[in-house]
Design an enzyme around this catalytic site. Structure first.
Site, PDB file in Angstrom:
ATOM      1  N   ASP A 154     -50.306 -64.224   7.328  1.00 46.32           N
ATOM      2  CA  ASP A 154     -49.279 -63.421   6.666  1.00 46.32           C
ATOM      3  C   ASP A 154     -48.226 -62.918   7.664  1.00 46.32           C
ATOM      4  OD1 ASP A 154     -48.001 -62.231   4.553  1.00 46.32           O
ATOM      5  OD2 ASP A 154     -49.726 -61.054   3.886  1.00 46.32           O
ATOM      6  N   HIS A 155     -47.241 -62.190   7.157  1.00 44.84           N
ATOM      7  CA  HIS A 155     -46.085 -61.822   7.966  1.00 44.84           C
ATOM      8  C   HIS A 155     -46.480 -60.956   9.167  1.00 44.84           C
ATOM      9  CE1 HIS A 155     -46.322 -58.346   5.210  1.00 44.84           C
ATOM     10  NE2 HIS A 155     -45.739 -57.649   6.174  1.00 44.84           N
ATOM     11  N   LYS A 156     -45.834 -61.247  10.277  1.00 45.28           N
ATOM     12  CA  LYS A 156     -46.003 -60.550  11.558  1.00 45.28           C
ATOM     13  C   LYS A 156     -47.403 -60.665  12.157  1.00 45.28           C
ATOM     14  CE  LYS A 156     -42.216 -57.231  11.138  1.00 45.28           C
ATOM     15  NZ  LYS A 156     -41.817 -55.816  11.204  1.00 45.28           N
TER      16      LYS A 156
END
Length: 211
Positions: free
Chosen positions: A139-141
């Site tokens: 997922d993001h980051k």
């Protein structure tokens, strides 16, 4: 990609790697494998040519062919990457299935295996020589170090850090913000709700340390 690919290794993820290159209409020249009993055999009509350390084949890398290291064992994977770095001055290419989704602002290193239906979110960072099996989500980051392996269907949630050499089995959920330490191992199906130290093995829901 104009040059054909030579796949180092003919077991484990080698056959899926061939399928990935086929999905992108990239020609695979052949496989190189240390197990001599496989020399002269074929995987889906592509020949196992010889040994990865054979200079006759190595000299093709960089000039006439690209290389991809399709080995699950991290120690041997590192050995082959270093062999290519030192003797051919090249980095292995990425093998990314054409059904994988990679955000336009994700950062991805060299030599990664990214199988079908993998999702890599915005601002995620993938190191080098990682293995992401079918349907894994980063997922993001989230950040993966080098030589990380993520099992099929596992979910690495937002802002998770997975350090170099860590192994995460199939169907694992790692909750947001957790750190998985260097060379740690997470058993299949686990739910990781707190950080895991370097070299630790955890398993269960919630995941607990195994001595």
């Amino acid at each position: 990609m104009e040059k054909p690919v030579i796949i180092f290794g003919a077991k484990g993820i080698a056959h899926p790697a061939l399928e990935i290159f086929n999905s992108n209409e990239v020609m695979v020249y052949g496989f190189l494998e240390e197990d001599e009993s496989m020399h002269g055999t074929e995987i889906n009509t592509v020949s196992v040519l010889g040994n990865p350390e054979d200079d006759g084949f190595l000299k093709l890398i960089g000039q006439k062919a690209e290389a991809f290291v399709a080995v699950d064992d991290m120690k041997y994977r590192k050995f082959l990457v270093e062999l290519l770095n030192e003797r051919r001055k090249v980095q292995p290419i990425n093998a990314i299935h054409n059904t994988a989704y990679i955000s336009t602002d994700a950062v991805i290193g060299h030599g990664n295996f990214i199988n079908a239906k993998v999702t890599i979110g915005t601002a995620a960072e993938i190191g080098q020589h990682c293995i992401l099996h079918t349907g894994a989500i980063v997922d993001h980051k989230a950040k993966l170090g080098d030589f990380v392996q993520i099992g099929a269907g596992s979910i690495i949630n937002a802002e998770v850090t997975v350090e170099e050499g860590a192994f995460i089995g199939s169907g694992v959920t790692v909750v947001s913000g957790v750190t998985i330490g260097k060379n740690a191992r997470v058993g299949a199906g686990s739910v990781v709700i707190s950080s895991v130290g370097a070299n630790e093995t955890v398993f269960g829901n919630p995941a607990a340390k195994i001595k």
